[in-house]
Design an enzyme around this catalytic site. Sequence first.
Site, PDB file in Angstrom:
ATOM      1  CE1 TYR A  34      32.866 -17.893  -6.346  1.00 30.75           C
ATOM      2  CE2 TYR A  34      34.713 -17.678  -4.844  1.00 30.75           C
ATOM      3  CZ  TYR A  34      33.670 -18.417  -5.347  1.00 30.75           C
ATOM      4  OH  TYR A  34      33.408 -19.682  -4.860  1.00 30.75           O
ATOM      5  CB  SER A  69      33.193 -25.424  -4.380  1.00 35.01           C
ATOM      6  OG  SER A  69      34.480 -25.570  -3.805  1.00 35.01           O
ATOM      7  CG  ASP A  82      39.749 -23.759  -0.292  1.00 30.38           C
ATOM      8  OD1 ASP A  82      38.810 -23.908  -1.098  1.00 30.38           O
ATOM      9  OD2 ASP A  82      39.772 -22.841   0.539  1.00 30.38           O
ATOM     10  CG  ASP A 131      35.120 -24.779   2.182  1.00 29.36           C
ATOM     11  OD1 ASP A 131      36.073 -24.117   2.607  1.00 29.36           O
ATOM     12  OD2 ASP A 131      34.409 -24.422   1.222  1.00 29.36           O
ATOM     13  CG  ASP A 167      39.790 -23.039   4.358  1.00 29.85           C
ATOM     14  OD1 ASP A 167      41.030 -23.039   4.406  1.00 29.85           O
ATOM     15  OD2 ASP A 167      39.137 -22.186   3.739  1.00 29.85           O
ATOM     16  CE  LYS A 216      32.572 -21.612  -7.122  1.00 33.08           C
ATOM     17  NZ  LYS A 216      32.843 -22.767  -6.244  1.00 33.08           N
TER      18      LYS A 216
END
Length: 754
Positions: free
Chosen positions: A223, A88, A99, A101, A153, A214
């Site tokens: 989700y 995202s 968060d 990625d 992450d 979303k």
Amino acid sequence: MAHYPGVTGPLSLTEPKAHDLELTDKLVEALKPHNVFESEGELNHRLEVLAKINDLMRAWIKDVSRQKNNIPENLIDTFGGKVFTFGSYRMGVHTKGADIDTLCVAPRHVERTDFFKSFYELLKSQPEVRDLRAVEEAFVPVIKVEFDGIELDLVFARLALPTIPEDINLRDETLLKNLDEKSVRSLNGIRVTDEILHLVPHQDNFRMTLRAIKLWAKKKGIYSNALGYLGGVSWAMLVARVCQLYPKAAPATIVHRFFLVYSKWDWPSPVLLKPLDTENKLLGFPVWDSRVNAADRFHLMPIITPAYPQQNSTFNVSQSTRTIIMEEFQEGLECVTHIYEGRQEWSRLFERSDFFHKYKHYIVVKGSAEEEDHYLEWKGYVESKIRHLVGNLERNPSIKLAHIMPTAYGPINESDGQYMCKWFIGLIFEISNQSGSNVDLTYDIQSFSDIVHQQAIKLNLYKEGMKVEIQYVKKKNLDQFVPPQILAQSKPRKRLDSGRHSSGNARRQSQDKGQPAAAAAAAVGGATASSSPSHNTQSQTSDGSSALSKAVSEEDDVYVAELEEDDTSQESGCGLVAPTSSSSATASVSASTNGNGVLDGDSAMQWHSSDGIRSDPDPLRRKEEDDSEVKSENSAGSPSSQDSGQDAASKRPGSPFHNDTPPKKPKDLLDQQVPGSPMQVDEKISSSTSSTSGSQTQLSSVSSHPSLSETAKSIANKHVDLHSTELSDLTSPQPINATGFLPPLKNSIKLKLK
């Protein structure tokens, strides 16, 4: 003529009208209170955190190089290394507090073990770091960390290159050559993200629409990839496909078309953003293709990633979760149609799910630990396994629907302990016409809890004090488990035009003016690869623009939903009647009682034909007959074909729902039930404990612990590869013994539907 990406051409090239642009402005305003946009300062802070992580990564690669190779200091700087973002954040649709990625790319002499040891220790020494934990056994191994208030992450990929250049393009497929599978999976995140952005015609419209979808999916509790719903990349691909079909539409229009297309999608036909790449024989990675791979034909809701190797991003979707998603698609279509007609505001679309008012029976899954570090690790592990419990419940012939809510709720009082969280599963039971039906959840719950603990031990994840407890609660007692503000927020929703069904996909029977919508959806679905049991996957070009345009202008379809389940049958008692005390290693036992609250010997000990869950020995045939009329009027692309897809999936060999699954026993077989079957309540139950708690109708409380019963151990060991890091598929059929029944379990969990 302009070229538009996709497996088919656009359905409409209509420019947005003034009304569409006005509704788009209102949509943006409706999104703002939900913190979907970050301020300039917050965006800059994220960039600073990423720059620090990148510096740490480069310094770590230099240290590893010094330790592993006798290389002059002046050459060590040439190895490089780089941090990329994906998901995202890279798409530009992240929300406040979301968060990031992150992919860490290293040269070939840096091992994955170094990443999870020395880089982990380097992060641990940083003052900005909190909540650091490594999940090395995950399908995509990851380090989770909060760095200076930003959650990250971190995944790792080791490329087969001596150095990592600054301008490296990870979309280059040749970089995948000679890589291990985990590195390919790690690289797949950024490759899929970039490919999606490359395949949408208008990125700004795509981003705004995706933000809305979303937010809607999170509010409706659908989700979560781990729990069997759709994750962020799946929602992005669904939105991207609609953007391909309507390349010039405004975001408000795309939102409407999103619900129109997917409420009528002919699952399990896959959603594809580009044709499957089946020609790349050089690299040899497996690619999703239902024409070639038998296992791919059993996926219920395939959404295929566009980057090689193309994979299904919705592998975890089950019958229950697909049913729930399709229900929300239908309600979303009705809501947005009313918004276009001026009868609703956008805020209605983003109301919370009424999950806690929707069902009369719930299962509560509690995960707890004694220390904060242990709790964070245990919570993530238990959450990743809950879908297996949902699969077990789905297979129970007495359960019509098992609805898991993705949100985990913390303790509401001090007695719960500080490090504890709860997940809730709403249940709808398959009620027979006869009263006094018994429902046995013994094997479903006991096998799940036993194997979860046993797998944790084999992974060296288990720590003293980690527990999983599974408990039944009625809707009227939810205030003892759920914070009152949550119950108040998720108030019952008034349905719009159509009824709400309680199992399967909505059976919608369009009137004459609603038929073009189904025809247009059939054109869209028919243009993609089919994963139906016919094994015939083909791409077709269909011009459905006129049909879909007519469908949009004639939105007032009349839908005939399944009959709502009789309130009296669900409201009637499902009470705990004779729980025995249980050690931490075993489940508490409950049994049915007679009307006086005393253990009713024969009826409690085993099922009789009069207590059968279903009087119909062939529920699939009955379901097909019920569906026949609806199917005849929704022949192509209609949701009634989704029901047939479920039935077909249930018959496919190798499917989690295939015909090797232990059949639902007809009543004459239940009469022959032998002592010792899991349908039977433990004979050690004492009648002195048969009184029910008046304040809370608790069915059972399963408190699992690694010191398993010998019987449960033997069952778990049969179905878990102790050398594997993956939990066995609990939805698969379990072996039966010589008598034709499952092995007996020490504990039994049973409720009685009056």
